[in-house]
Scaffold this active site. Structure first.
Site, PDB file in Angstrom:
ATOM      1  N   CYS A 129       0.468  -1.703  -0.065  1.00 38.19           N
ATOM      2  CA  CYS A 129      -0.098  -0.106  -0.244  1.00 38.19           C
ATOM      3  C   CYS A 129       0.648   1.269  -0.257  1.00 38.19           C
ATOM      4  CB  CYS A 129      -0.863  -0.040   1.166  1.00 38.19           C
ATOM      5  SG  CYS A 129      -0.429  -0.407   2.730  1.00 38.19           S
ATOM      6  N   HIS A 236      -2.978   6.543   4.705  1.00 38.57           N
ATOM      7  CA  HIS A 236      -1.875   6.851   4.864  1.00 38.57           C
ATOM      8  C   HIS A 236      -1.159   7.839   4.197  1.00 38.57           C
ATOM      9  CE1 HIS A 236      -1.142   2.644   5.792  1.00 38.57           C
ATOM     10  NE2 HIS A 236      -0.898   1.923   5.229  1.00 38.57           N
TER      11      HIS A 236
HETATM   12  N1  LIG Z   1      -4.863  -3.436   5.149  1.00 34.05           N
HETATM   13  C1  LIG Z   1      -4.040  -3.166   4.576  1.00 34.05           C
HETATM   14  O1  LIG Z   1      -4.242  -1.516   3.886  1.00 34.05           O
HETATM   15  C2  LIG Z   1      -3.591  -3.898   2.816  1.00 34.05           C
HETATM   16  C3  LIG Z   1      -2.386  -3.382   2.201  1.00 34.05           C
HETATM   17  C4  LIG Z   1      -2.672  -4.137   0.826  1.00 34.05           C
HETATM   18  C5  LIG Z   1      -2.176  -5.390   0.897  1.00 34.05           C
HETATM   19  N2  LIG Z   1      -2.635  -5.988   2.518  1.00 34.05           N
HETATM   20  C6  LIG Z   1      -2.528  -7.230   2.006  1.00 34.05           C
HETATM   21  O2  LIG Z   1      -4.179  -7.635   2.616  1.00 34.05           O
HETATM   22  C7  LIG Z   1      -4.162  -8.647   3.541  1.00 34.05           C
HETATM   23  C8  LIG Z   1      -5.404  -9.123   4.237  1.00 34.05           C
HETATM   24  O3  LIG Z   1      -5.228  -7.698   4.515  1.00 34.05           O
HETATM   25  P1  LIG Z   1      -6.590  -7.335   5.629  1.00 34.05           P
HETATM   26  O4  LIG Z   1      -6.106  -6.048   6.064  1.00 34.05           O
HETATM   27  O5  LIG Z   1      -7.236  -7.278   4.825  1.00 34.05           O
HETATM   28  O6  LIG Z   1      -6.683  -8.689   6.854  1.00 34.05           O
HETATM   29  P2  LIG Z   1      -7.595  -8.529   8.069  1.00 34.05           P
HETATM   30  O7  LIG Z   1      -8.855  -7.817   7.976  1.00 34.05           O
HETATM   31  O8  LIG Z   1      -6.526  -9.401   8.221  1.00 34.05           O
HETATM   32  O9  LIG Z   1      -8.079  -9.570   7.038  1.00 34.05           O
HETATM   33  C9  LIG Z   1      -7.793 -10.993   7.205  1.00 34.05           C
HETATM   34  C10 LIG Z   1      -9.416 -12.262   5.673  1.00 34.05           C
HETATM   35  O10 LIG Z   1      -8.351 -13.376   6.003  1.00 34.05           O
HETATM   36  C11 LIG Z   1      -9.140 -14.033   5.430  1.00 34.05           C
HETATM   37  N3  LIG Z   1      -8.360 -15.501   6.175  1.00 34.05           N
HETATM   38  C12 LIG Z   1      -7.547 -15.161   7.269  1.00 34.05           C
HETATM   39  N4  LIG Z   1      -6.445 -16.773   7.227  1.00 34.05           N
HETATM   40  C13 LIG Z   1      -7.501 -17.335   5.955  1.00 34.05           C
HETATM   41  C14 LIG Z   1      -7.285 -19.062   5.992  1.00 34.05           C
HETATM   42  N5  LIG Z   1      -6.889 -19.533   6.354  1.00 34.05           N
HETATM   43  N6  LIG Z   1      -8.742 -19.060   4.581  1.00 34.05           N
HETATM   44  C15 LIG Z   1      -9.478 -18.740   5.085  1.00 34.05           C
HETATM   45  N7  LIG Z   1      -9.656 -17.115   5.191  1.00 34.05           N
HETATM   46  C16 LIG Z   1      -8.188 -16.389   5.720  1.00 34.05           C
HETATM   47  C17 LIG Z   1     -10.212 -13.731   7.024  1.00 34.05           C
HETATM   48  O11 LIG Z   1     -11.090 -14.506   7.511  1.00 34.05           O
HETATM   49  P3  LIG Z   1     -11.746 -14.387   8.403  1.00 34.05           P
HETATM   50  O12 LIG Z   1     -12.728 -13.230   8.515  1.00 34.05           O
HETATM   51  O13 LIG Z   1     -12.629 -15.686   8.686  1.00 34.05           O
HETATM   52  O14 LIG Z   1     -10.734 -14.348   9.705  1.00 34.05           O
HETATM   53  C18 LIG Z   1     -10.276 -12.097   6.123  1.00 34.05           C
HETATM   54  O15 LIG Z   1     -11.456 -12.398   5.474  1.00 34.05           O
HETATM   55  C19 LIG Z   1      -2.449  -9.053   3.963  1.00 34.05           C
HETATM   56  O16 LIG Z   1      -1.600  -9.541   2.667  1.00 34.05           O
HETATM   57  C20 LIG Z   1      -2.350  -7.905   3.593  1.00 34.05           C
HETATM   58  O17 LIG Z   1      -0.710  -7.676   3.794  1.00 34.05           O
HETATM   59  C21 LIG Z   1      -3.556  -5.032   2.848  1.00 34.05           C
END
Ligand SMILES: NC(=O)c1ccc[n+]([C@@H]2O[C@H](COP(=O)([O-])OP(=O)(O)OC[C@H]3O[C@@H](n4cnc5c(N)ncnc54)[C@H](OP(=O)(O)O)[C@@H]3O)[C@@H](O)[C@H]2O)c1
Length: 340
Positions: A129, A236
């Site tokens: 990001c 950010h």
């Molecule tokens: N946040 C940001 O600004 C941002 C920006 C760029 C990239 N990212 C990347 O995007 C990804 C997700 O980030 P996030 O911020 O959205 O995280 P998050 O809010 O923690 O969400 C994680 C998601 O993944 C699911 N999940 C976790 N473990 C799983 C499994 N074993 N099988 C299937 N689904 C699973 C969770 O489902 P449950 O509801 O069932 O737990 C939830 O839907 C990461 O790789 C992060 O590095 C994030």
């Protein structure tokens, strides 16, 4: 007709934004499937007036064959499931860090290097990001004056660390100062460390260094980042000081050059994260030309949208335009992308 699309990690901070951005876009969706872990299977998420049930992610589902799968469930999930989907011909757009630095996998910011999507199938990596908004603010300057060094300090929102981080921050705002997502209390504080250290440089800083070079296709750019978590919910901010190889003509020319970037908005006044949450542009203010080779910027963008969901949906749209349209339309699209 329309595309069969799936979102993996649909209940997360990024996944929910992916569904919203898809809904608002003109992408024609014939079927939307949502996947997460057992924890949230059975929940429903609204899409275009209908409730879509969240399913448990399985290998079998990944073998069903989608037009596009958008992954945002962390690197371990992507490593395990994305190759299975790609093997049956699905184009996977992956938000995690799992494949970003794999040489043969394109790391795409569509406005900058979208032409890599032409004729490509398989896994496409969505950059980090903080990197996306920085390169969007800088790519036109690089095209015109060749970037040489970038010194950047980030002010990164808590939502960048996912849903659990937002919950921890909001709990601290009510007076419970315990922490397990961040290495220190984040409410009323700033934390100058994002991810673990390797050779004195944090994981987030390594991403900014390596991904910037890959996206701008220039190994000679030196990036010197300090990445910092701040108590902001969404958005950010970055203080960027950059140096160019060739002399910049004037401040006016610098402003025009940055403003010519697609999906980049310039502000005369200051701009802050609160003002841009939910927005799909990269916002630039405080433009300063210190000397002919050195300039400064303040760059702000919604990390969940520009930094993740919007970039992923833009990849999907451009990939479909370049590869699914009639050949004449595709050629026009490539010509447009190459002109950028
Ligand atoms: N946040 C940001 O600004 C941002 C920006 C760029 C990239 N990212 C990347 O995007 C990804 C997700 O980030 P996030 O911020 O959205 O995280 P998050 O809010 O923690 O969400 C994680 C998601 O993944 C699911 N999940 C976790 N473990 C799983 C499994 N074993 N099988 C299937 N689904 C699973 C969770 O489902 P449950 O509801 O069932 O737990 C939830 O839907 C990461 O790789 C992060 O590095 C994030």
């Amino acid at each position: 007709m329309g595309f069969r699309i799936g979102v993996v990690g649909a209940t997360g901070a990024v996944g929910r934004n992916m569904v919203e951005v898809l809904e608002k876009s003109d992408v024609v969706v014939s079927e939307l499937r949502l996947f997460a872990s057992e924890r949230s299977a059975g929940q429903t998420i609204m899409f275009k007036g209908s409730e879509v049930r969240v399913e448990v992610l399985t290998e079998k589902a990944m073998r069903e064959g989608f037009d596009y799968l958008l992954f945002s469930a962390g690197a371990d999930v992507s490593r395990k499931y994305a190759p299975i989907a790609a093997d049956v011909g699905t184009t996977v757009i992956d938000n995690s860090s799992a494949f970003r630095m794999v040489p043969e996998i394109p790391l795409v910011v569509p406005e900058i290097n979208g032409k890599l999507l032409k004729g490509y199938s398989g896994i496409v990596a969505n950059p980090n990001c903080s990197t996306i908004q920085m390169v969007l603010a800088l790519y036109r300057v690089h095209d015109r004056y060749q970037l040489h060094e970038i010194f950047v300090s980030t002010y990164q929102a808590v939502s960048g660390a996912g849903h659990k981080a937002i919950v921890e921050y909001e709990r601290q705002l009510t007076g419970d100062m315990t922490h397990n997502v961040f290495p220190r209390q984040i409410a009323h504080n700033v934390i100058p460390l994002i991810g673990d250290l390797k050779n004195d440089i944090s994981q987030e800083e390594w991403k900014m260094i390596n991904e910037t070079r890959k996206i701008l296709n220039s190994q000679s750019i030196s990036v010197f980042p300090t990445t910092v978590r701040v108590p902001v919910r969404i958005g950010h901010s970055e203080s960027v000081i950059a140096r160019t190889l060739f002399p910049i003509m004037s401040k006016e020319d610098l402003i025009e050059t940055i403003a010519s970037g697609e999906d980049v908005v310039i502000h005369d006044d200051i701009i802050t994260p609160l003002e841009i949450a939910g927005d799909d542009d990269t916002h630039v203010s405080r433009i300063r030309l210190f000397d002919a080779h050195t300039f400064g910027l303040w760059v702000v963008a919604d990390n969940l949208r520009v930094g993740a969901a919007t970039n992923a949906v833009r990849i999907l749209k451009l990939h479909s335009q370049l590869n699914c349209a009639s050949s004449t339309e595709s050629e026009i699209e490539v010509a447009e992308v190459e002109r950028r």
